[in-house]
Design a protein around this motif. Structure first.
Motif, mmCIF file in Angstrom:
data_model
loop_
_atom_site.group_PDB
_atom_site.id
_atom_site.type_symbol
_atom_site.label_atom_id
_atom_site.label_comp_id
_atom_site.label_asym_id
_atom_site.label_seq_id
_atom_site.Cartn_x
_atom_site.Cartn_y
_atom_site.Cartn_z
ATOM 1 N N UNK A 1 2.175 73.488 48.860
ATOM 2 C CA UNK A 1 1.103 74.066 48.047
ATOM 3 C C UNK A 1 1.132 73.488 46.632
ATOM 4 N N UNK A 2 2.333 73.314 46.079
ATOM 5 C CA UNK A 2 2.446 72.731 44.739
ATOM 6 C C UNK A 2 1.936 71.293 44.742
ATOM 7 N N UNK A 3 2.165 70.551 45.818
ATOM 8 C CA UNK A 3 1.637 69.189 45.923
ATOM 9 C C UNK A 3 0.121 69.160 45.944
ATOM 10 N N UNK A 4 -0.475 70.095 46.662
ATOM 11 C CA UNK A 4 -1.939 70.169 46.690
ATOM 12 C C UNK A 4 -2.505 70.529 45.319
ATOM 13 N N UNK A 5 -1.869 71.474 44.654
ATOM 14 C CA UNK A 5 -2.327 71.864 43.313
ATOM 15 C C UNK A 5 -2.128 70.709 42.333
ATOM 16 N N UNK A 6 -1.065 69.926 42.514
ATOM 17 C CA UNK A 6 -0.838 68.756 41.666
ATOM 18 C C UNK A 6 -1.981 67.756 41.829
ATOM 19 N N UNK A 7 -2.415 67.543 43.076
ATOM 20 C CA UNK A 7 -3.534 66.633 43.323
ATOM 21 C C UNK A 7 -4.814 67.163 42.663
ATOM 22 N N UNK A 8 -5.020 68.461 42.711
ATOM 23 C CA UNK A 8 -6.178 69.054 42.035
ATOM 24 C C UNK A 8 -6.063 68.845 40.530
ATOM 25 N N UNK A 9 -4.847 68.981 39.996
ATOM 26 C CA UNK A 9 -4.628 68.743 38.571
ATOM 27 C C UNK A 9 -4.948 67.314 38.176
ATOM 28 N N UNK A 10 -4.599 66.350 39.039
ATOM 29 C CA UNK A 10 -4.941 64.948 38.767
ATOM 30 C C UNK A 10 -6.461 64.785 38.725
ATOM 31 N N UNK A 11 -7.155 65.424 39.667
ATOM 32 C CA UNK A 11 -8.620 65.330 39.696
ATOM 33 C C UNK A 11 -9.234 65.930 38.430
ATOM 34 N N UNK A 12 -8.700 67.063 37.993
ATOM 35 C CA UNK A 12 -9.218 67.691 36.774
ATOM 36 C C UNK A 12 -8.929 66.808 35.563
ATOM 37 N N UNK A 13 -7.726 66.231 35.506
ATOM 38 C CA UNK A 13 -7.365 65.344 34.399
ATOM 39 C C UNK A 13 -8.283 64.131 34.353
ATOM 40 N N UNK A 14 -8.506 63.512 35.500
ATOM 41 C CA UNK A 14 -9.382 62.343 35.545
ATOM 42 C C UNK A 14 -10.829 62.723 35.223
ATOM 43 N N UNK A 15 -11.255 63.880 35.700
ATOM 44 C CA UNK A 15 -12.610 64.339 35.372
ATOM 45 C C UNK A 15 -12.775 64.550 33.875
ATOM 46 N N UNK A 16 -11.760 65.091 33.252
ATOM 47 C CA UNK A 16 -11.828 65.262 31.806
ATOM 48 C C UNK A 16 -11.824 63.943 31.062
ATOM 49 N N UNK A 17 -11.053 62.969 31.566
ATOM 50 C CA UNK A 17 -11.008 61.658 30.922
ATOM 51 C C UNK A 17 -12.334 60.915 31.087
ATOM 52 N N UNK A 18 -12.927 61.021 32.260
ATOM 53 C CA UNK A 18 -14.194 60.320 32.513
ATOM 54 C C UNK A 18 -15.330 60.963 31.734
ATOM 55 N N UNK A 19 -15.374 62.284 31.695
ATOM 56 C CA UNK A 19 -16.477 62.965 31.015
ATOM 57 C C UNK A 19 -16.302 62.995 29.498
ATOM 58 N N UNK A 20 -15.103 62.718 29.021
ATOM 59 C CA UNK A 20 -14.867 62.726 27.580
ATOM 60 C C UNK A 20 -14.572 64.109 27.027
ATOM 61 N N UNK A 21 -14.394 65.084 27.892
ATOM 62 C CA UNK A 21 -14.051 66.437 27.446
ATOM 63 C C UNK A 21 -12.530 66.556 27.410
ATOM 64 N N UNK A 22 -11.964 66.484 26.213
ATOM 65 C CA UNK A 22 -10.507 66.433 26.072
ATOM 66 C C UNK A 22 -9.839 67.715 26.543
ATOM 67 N N UNK A 23 -10.485 68.864 26.377
ATOM 68 C CA UNK A 23 -9.860 70.122 26.778
ATOM 69 C C UNK A 23 -9.759 70.245 28.299
ATOM 70 N N UNK A 24 -10.678 69.607 29.027
ATOM 71 C CA UNK A 24 -10.596 69.599 30.488
ATOM 72 C C UNK A 24 -9.415 68.726 30.924
ATOM 73 N N UNK A 25 -9.217 67.596 30.239
ATOM 74 C CA UNK A 25 -8.081 66.732 30.524
ATOM 75 C C UNK A 25 -6.755 67.429 30.254
ATOM 76 N N UNK A 26 -6.698 68.184 29.163
ATOM 77 C CA UNK A 26 -5.478 68.930 28.839
ATOM 78 C C UNK A 26 -5.230 70.011 29.884
ATOM 79 N N UNK A 27 -6.288 70.668 30.318
ATOM 80 C CA UNK A 27 -6.139 71.689 31.362
ATOM 81 C C UNK A 27 -5.613 71.055 32.654
#
Length: 148
Positions: A44-70
């Motif tokens: 479960x932690x591995x799956x959540x880690x993958x979701x965290x990577x997706x959120x981080x990349x989404x924040x980096x692509x969209x330019x929303x720094x707080x989403x990347x930090x989350x």
């Protein structure tokens, strides 16, 4: 006769308290081993880690720094939980102190020879006095009791 709402709530509280106090007993009563629970938690932690990577990349692509930090915080939290679960899985696989020193061939390791520490074990003195008094006492002991 079914249990009332109050009895169900009380039973759930007792179960939570049992899990907090003795997780090994609770997992035995539940029918799952600690190894299975740790494996499930690591997956479960591995799956959540993958979701965290997706959120981080989404924040980096969209330019929303707080989403990347989350996303980074999600990754950090899931990595901590996952590594703790894996460490717990390894520890639950060991049966006792003899198993920890066993060789994969099945032969045990005999501890012996020189002690691990080179200095003889001295009981710790009580921490009476201030820091400077303890330093001065150590200095006196090093100098062999001479006062200079």
């Amino acid at each position: 006769m079914p249990l009332s709402e109050e009895e169900l709530r009380l039973l759930e509280q007792m179960e939570r308290a049992l899990v907090e106090e003795d997780p090994k007993l609770a997992s035995t009563l539940r029918g799952t081993t600690l190894r299975q629970a740790a494996r499930r938690k690591a997956i479960l932690a591995g799956l959540v880690f993958a979701i965290g990577i997706a959120v981080l990349m989404g924040g980096a692509i969209s330019g929303l720094w707080f989403v990347g930090i989350a996303g980074f915080i999600i990754m950090l939290g899931s990595a901590t939980v996952g590594l703790g679960a894996l460490r717990g899985q390894q520890l639950s696989g060991q049966q006792g102190p003899d198993h920890a020193t066993a060789h994969p061939s099945g032969l045990g390791i005999i501890e012996g020879g020189r002690s691990r520490s080179r200095r003889p074990h001295r009981p710790k003195a009580k921490s009476s006095g201030s820091f400077m008094e303890r330093v001065e006492e150590r200095w006196r002991r090093r100098r062999g009791g001479r006062g200079y």
